[in-house]
Design an enzyme around this catalytic site. Structure first.
Site, PDB file in Angstrom:
ATOM      1  N   HIS A 117      -4.310  -1.469  -3.564  1.00  0.00           N
ATOM      2  CA  HIS A 117      -3.366  -0.355  -3.508  1.00  0.00           C
ATOM      3  C   HIS A 117      -3.451   0.539  -4.756  1.00  0.00           C
ATOM      4  CE1 HIS A 117       0.165   1.822  -2.293  1.00  0.00           C
ATOM      5  NE2 HIS A 117       0.426   1.008  -1.307  1.00  0.00           N
ATOM      6  N   HIS A 120       3.633  -4.935   3.157  1.00  0.00           N
ATOM      7  CA  HIS A 120       2.730  -5.454   2.122  1.00  0.00           C
ATOM      8  C   HIS A 120       2.992  -6.922   1.757  1.00  0.00           C
ATOM      9  CE1 HIS A 120       1.071  -1.536   1.854  1.00  0.00           C
ATOM     10  NE2 HIS A 120       1.922  -1.002   1.005  1.00  0.00           N
ATOM     11  N   GLU A 159      -6.296   3.059   1.296  1.00  0.00           N
ATOM     12  CA  GLU A 159      -6.223   1.603   1.450  1.00  0.00           C
ATOM     13  C   GLU A 159      -7.007   1.187   2.687  1.00  0.00           C
ATOM     14  OE1 GLU A 159      -1.812   0.873   1.400  1.00  0.00           O
ATOM     15  OE2 GLU A 159      -1.916   2.950   0.781  1.00  0.00           O
TER      16      GLU A 159
HETATM   17  C1  BGC Z   1       2.615   2.585   2.580  1.00  0.00           C
HETATM   18  C2  BGC Z   1       3.778   3.449   2.185  1.00  0.00           C
HETATM   19  C3  BGC Z   1       4.512   2.760   1.091  1.00  0.00           C
HETATM   20  C4  BGC Z   1       3.562   2.453  -0.042  1.00  0.00           C
HETATM   21  C5  BGC Z   1       4.228   1.481  -0.986  1.00  0.00           C
HETATM   22  C6  BGC Z   1       1.712   2.438   1.412  1.00  0.00           C
HETATM   23  O1  BGC Z   1       0.653   1.616   1.750  1.00  0.00           O
HETATM   24  O2  BGC Z   1       1.936   3.089   3.685  1.00  0.00           O
HETATM   25  O3  BGC Z   1       4.637   3.690   3.267  1.00  0.00           O
HETATM   26  O4  BGC Z   1       5.601   3.484   0.649  1.00  0.00           O
HETATM   27  O5  BGC Z   1       2.432   1.810   0.394  1.00  0.00           O
HETATM   28  O6  BGC Z   1       4.425   1.863  -2.146  1.00  0.00           O
END
Ligand code: BGC
Length: 380
Positions: free
Chosen positions: A207, A133, A345
């Site tokens: 998210h 991210h 997402e």
């Molecule tokens: C990911 C997870 C991750 C989470 C973060 C998701 O987009 O795929 O693996 O733990 O985001 O909090």
């Protein structure tokens, strides 16, 4: 006298570009409130968008974070269906990206490395040996410049952030604009636009963690989900795609027919074990290649709340809150427990810069990145 009052009322409506008319006929502007001060002394604001039906979405310019989504259930009872925190501080210390605008590259980049034209770039690693991210300080921790761009009786908030050349290791100054529009059809529409001055990679998403029964009302395993995908991108133990595009037929990843999230989540399946549940990118069936199409539809049987996700993106990550363990206390002190929410997402596939068979995520100078995702709410 009545004529004069009418004229004044009419004129004040014309002179109020930040306003819209709600169902009761009264004009209500997009509300802006101070949300708190960041550690470097900057003020973050909270913008409350309300449409004519009374649906309300709050967004802060800290991290471009959607802090709440208030929608009715089938009996008209309003509930907040998005996880979040009561204060700015909650978002400053958050490590699970609740409600955030994620960038410059959502999800993972394996080994935090990729190459463009033979030049290798090494990113900030924040997930074991991988980059997740956007790195250590992603777009979710930045203060964005905000502007009210409401029009046609629909509140809209524009957020702008320019990510500097080599920020978190990514090349190019990336000028990013995200516009959140709350339509009168109960849609939260998010438009992402970006331009660069050097070849780079971009993949932006939101998210939000949803619990359509309302956070704190248990897990989301009974929520019925449909995903318009016939393939997934399987992952390895670091949750990095192997590069394979695997048919969902006969697997717990076949959501082409509406199925409860929990129906197969604990099956003896290698991919489910690696993800500790669903934490996978689904390859969407796109009828119009870069057009908006339905990606997913979630229905919560007890409240009748329905969420549709429409996107121009080729993929969607279903994440079932597998890493939530009750240690985070969100709005109203509610503990966020494992599988107490799901994320949908929209995205290009994780680790695309390292997989030439995935749709490309490269952005060149002169090109304009523009994707759209719509979260539409209704009841059944
Ligand atoms: C990911 C997870 C991750 C989470 C973060 C998701 O987009 O795929 O693996 O733990 O985001 O909090």
């Amino acid at each position: 006298m009545r004529f004069r009052t009418g004229c004044i009322a009419l004129m004040s409506l014309i002179l109020m570009p930040m306003a819209y008319i709600n169902s009761t006929g009264t004009a209500k502007p997009m509300e802006k409130k101070a949300f708190g001060t960041t550690s470097d002394g900057k003020t973050a604001d909270l913008y409350v968008l309300t449409n004519k039906n009374g649906m309300e979405v709050s967004i802060t310019n800290y991290g471009g974070i959607v802090t709440s989504i208030k929608v009715p259930d089938r009996n008209g009872k309003i509930g907040d269906v998005a996880l979040g925190y009561d204060t700015l501080d909650g978002y400053v210390t958050d490590k699970v990206y609740i409600g955030a605008t994620v960038g410059r590259y959502c999800n993972r980049i394996g080994h935090g490395e990729f190459s463009i034209d033979g030049v290798k770039y090494t990113l900030a690693k924040n997930n074991g040996e991988n980059t997740l991210h956007g790195g250590i300080k992603g777009f979710n921790k930045m203060l964005w410049e905000a502007r009210d761009v409401s029009k046609d009786g629909e509140p809209a908030l524009e957020l702008r952030y320019t990510s500097k050349d080599m920020e978190e290791g990514f090349p190019g100054n990336l000028a990013t604009t995200v516009v959140f529009t709350l339509t009168n059809r109960d849609e939260l529409k998010i438009d992402y636009v970006a331009t660069t001055d050097k070849k780079t990679v971009v993949n932006l998403t939101n998210h939000s963690y949803f619990n359509l029964a309302g956070p704190g009302s248990g897990d989301v395993l009974k929520t019925v989900l449909r995903i318009e995908a016939d393939k997934l991108t399987p992952i390895d133990s670091g949750l990095i795609p192997t590069g394979e595009l695997k048919n969902v037929r006969g697997t717990p990843f076949d959501f082409r027919k509406p199925t409860e999230i929990g129906a197969r989540i604990d099956q003896d399946d290698e991919q489910l074990k690696l993800g500790r549940g669903y934490d996978h990118n689904f390859v969407l069936i796109k009828n119009k290649p870069n057009g908006l199409s339905l990606a997913a539809l979630a229905e919560e049987p007890a409240t009748g709340r329905v969420l549709e996700v429409w996107t121009t993106e080729p993929g969607i990550q279903l994440y079932t809150g597998n890493f939530l363990d009750g240690s985070i206390h969100g709005k109203g002190g509610v503990a966020y427990t494992k599988r107490g929410a799901f994320c949908l997402e929209t995205q290009h596939f994780p680790d695309s810069p390292n997989h030439s068979n995935f749709p490309p995520t490269i952005l060149r100078p002169g090109q304009r990145y523009h994707t759209t995702t719509i979260y539409k709410f209704s009841t059944k």
